[in-house]
Enzyme design. Structure first.
Site, PDB file in Angstrom:
ATOM      1  N   GLU A 157      -0.411   3.693  10.411  1.00 50.92           N
ATOM      2  CA  GLU A 157      -1.868   3.805  10.218  1.00 50.92           C
ATOM      3  C   GLU A 157      -2.387   5.182  10.633  1.00 50.92           C
ATOM      4  OE1 GLU A 157      -3.812   1.469   8.934  1.00 50.92           O
ATOM      5  OE2 GLU A 157      -2.658  -0.370   9.091  1.00 50.92           O
ATOM      6  N   THR A 209      -0.629   8.613  12.759  1.00 47.85           N
ATOM      7  CA  THR A 209      -0.085   8.722  14.115  1.00 47.85           C
ATOM      8  C   THR A 209      -1.234   8.865  15.119  1.00 47.85           C
ATOM      9  OG1 THR A 209       0.003  11.131  14.060  1.00 47.85           O
ATOM     10  CG2 THR A 209       1.950   9.962  13.230  1.00 47.85           C
ATOM     11  N   GLY A 222      13.841  -6.145  34.991  1.00 50.10           N
ATOM     12  CA  GLY A 222      15.112  -5.549  35.392  1.00 50.10           C
ATOM     13  C   GLY A 222      16.165  -5.672  34.301  1.00 50.10           C
ATOM     14  N   PHE A 241       0.878  -1.175   0.000  1.00 48.87           N
ATOM     15  CA  PHE A 241       0.000   0.000   0.000  1.00 48.87           C
ATOM     16  C   PHE A 241       0.911   1.219   0.000  1.00 48.87           C
ATOM     17  CE2 PHE A 241      -2.640   3.196   2.137  1.00 48.87           C
ATOM     18  CZ  PHE A 241      -3.884   2.982   1.580  1.00 48.87           C
ATOM     19  N   GLU A 275       4.640  10.004   1.199  1.00 46.58           N
ATOM     20  CA  GLU A 275       5.672  10.569   0.322  1.00 46.58           C
ATOM     21  C   GLU A 275       6.611  11.436   1.160  1.00 46.58           C
ATOM     22  OE1 GLU A 275       3.778  12.720  -2.792  1.00 46.58           O
ATOM     23  OE2 GLU A 275       2.621  11.002  -3.500  1.00 46.58           O
TER      24      GLU A 275
END
Lengths: 145, 382
Positions: B368, B370, B344, B128, B132
């Site tokens: 997807e 922010t 830890g 998908f 850009e």
């Protein structure tokens, strides 16, 4: 987000078609409050629903995604030449690129009676009929150059 | 009539068992390899097995050879995969994302051509391409141009962060036909694999989900048949928003799964690890933290379920989906950070899963859309 302007266009198209919110809501099978929220941009309209509404109101889907001056859109042939014909057609991909142009409402009002009649008749045609008109006007323009 | 049912069906239970059985098949071979080699083997193996079981793109309708899972069932699968391997869950999510516009609005020919390969039993990926260099959340800034030439779309531009880039059987790409980037001029086009002019740019080296191939795509005069544009003219913006609105709930499901894995690991460790003569879990600071986390995971899960139920029932799902995405991604980050605190120093080691959980979780609030974009979506609907 874009949905407020879609809502404004939806309201414009509904009013142009002469429907009240209640009438259109009944036709598309939703509540009046849902339609009201679509028009306010308070609820996102999904593609299937918009396609249904577009069909009822006789507008292409692009109309709802454009600013209020969509009615003054120009047509562009595949070679990029602008065709000075107002366009409202079915929302299917075809060989013609559509680009909205900004024209003031005054210009729309300035359409002659013949032009308004022509536009009205064009809008009532089937998709095939609209295609024939576009092809014919394109041919006429080339002939007159 | 019961509107809500919190019992998953017997079919859905079998589905979860199926996914876990597939994962179990790769656990032993992966364990024989050390470190990243083992992780990579598990990733590759599980992808192959999911493909064989038509679960790599589980939303492909049965009519086209797929499992035809609804979003609720798909969310169950993705929670499980999120707990097993976030990279695998991300690949599945990307496939679903790429197929979604075709399922929603594709022509019969597009569906018949591009959906069956995603459910043929072989590893066919999809991609998908939207983001850009100068456009991501701002759709109107898209600079990738598409224009018609004869009966073809010619596309030029650069896309970033394309999951499955270069591996995809096809890429669902969004471009604009208008330099001004108006919403109405957005077009969704299917780009088949190995087409002239499609070049793979940088392969990103990421903090987490490192087994997911993510690339830049460069399109130089890529020419595809006009019939590969998806949906009615002018519909691509809505198609894109709807794809996002649906995908966000699934991203939430991945987050819930990852949170669950980190929580369960920390819980087991806290009961096993003794300090001051008793299990760490008996310290109220630890047990209360885990109790609170358990409640938050359950809360996020229910939000994902609600959003997916709304999608499956064709109801208004936008806000619920954004909320589910925020909840799932936030609980994943909280759970993985807490798991490291409870474990830890050992949690910080590469040969323990916790540090990988933490790295993988970080991406979930970025993809997807922010989480700030999710808040903007929710606010716009208030």
């Amino acid at each position: 987000m874009g949905y407020k302007s879609i809502g404004r266009q939806l309201q414009l198209a509904r009013e142009q078609a002469g429907y009240s919110q209640e009438q259109l809501a009944a036709k598309i099978g939703c509540s009046q409050s849902t339609l009201s929220n679509y028009e306010k941009g308070k609820r996102r309209i999904y593609l299937a629903q918009l396609a249904h509404i577009a069909e009822i109101l006789g507008k292409p889907i692009e109309f709802f995604l454009s600013s209020s001056d969509f009615n003054s859109s120009g047509l562009y042939g595949s070679s990029g030449e602008k065709l000075n014909v107002p366009f409202t057609g079915v929302g299917t991909h075809c060989d013609v690129n559509i680009q909205s142009t900004t024209v003031s409402p005054d210009v729309r009002v300035a359409l002659s009676m013949d032009e308004q009649k022509l536009l009205s008749d064009y809008q009532s045609l089937s998709p095939e009929g609209k295609r024939l008109i576009i092809d014919f006007v394109t041919w006429l323009k080339k002939r007159e150059v | 009539m019961a509107v809500v049912n919190f019992n998953i069906s017997s079919e859905q239970q079998l589905l979860l068992e199926e996914v876990n059985a597939l994962a179990c098949g790769w656990m032993a071979p992966a364990a024989e390899q050390s470190g990243e080699a083992g992780e990579k083997l598990f990733f590759d193996g599980l992808i192959t097995s999911l493909a064989e079981h038509k679960l790599l793109t589980p939303t492909v309708p049965q009519h086209y050879g797929g499992r035809g899972l609804g979003y609720f069932s798909t969310a169950l699968v993705l929670e499980e995969l999120g707990a097993l391997c976030t990279s695998v869950a991300t690949v599945v999510t990307a496939n679903i994302h790429a197929a979604s516009p075709i399922i929603l609005a594709g022509s019969t020919k597009q569906k018949e051509t591009f959906l069956p390969p995603l459910a043929c039993g072989k590893t066919h990926l999809a991609a998908f391409a939207l983001t850009e260099p100068e456009a991501g959340s701002d759709i109107t800034a898209i600079a990738t141009k598409a224009y018609r030439k004869d009966n073809q779309w010619v596309i030029n531009g650069v896309k970033e962060f394309v999951i499955n880039g270069g591996l995809a059987h096809f890429t669902t790409l969004f471009a604009t036909t208008d330099a001004k980037g108006k919403r109405a001029s957005l077009v969704a086009i299917i780009i088949p694999k190995d087409i002239n002019g499609l070049k793979i740019g940088a392969v990103y080296d990421k903090m987490g989900i490192e087994y997911v191939r993510t690339t830049k795509l460069i399109l130089e005069d890529v020419s595809v048949p006009g019939e590969l544009a998806i949906g009615p003219r002018g519909s691509a913006y809505l198609l894109l928003m709807q794809t996002f609105d649906r995908g966000r709930a699934l991203a939430g499901a991945v987050g819930v799964g990852l949170a669950r894995a980190a929580y369960e690991f920390a819980l087991q460790y806290s009961k096993r690890r003794h300090q001051f003569g008793r299990p760490v879990f008996t310290q109220q600071a630890v047990s209360f933290a885990l109790a609170e986390l358990a409640a938050k995971i359950e809360s996020a899960r229910l939000m994902v379920w609600k959003a997916c139920w709304l999608i499956d029932n064709d109801m208004d799902y936008t806000m619920a989906s954004s909320m589910a995405k925020i909840a799932g991604s936030q609980v994943a980050q909280e759970a993985t950070a807490m798991a490291m605190d409870i474990c830890g120093g050992r949690g910080y080691l590469k040969d323990w899963p916790v540090e990988k959980y933490l790295r993988d979780a970080r991406v979930l609030s970025l993809i997807e859309g922010t989480n700030n974009i999710q808040k903007a979506v929710i606010a716009s609907l208030l």
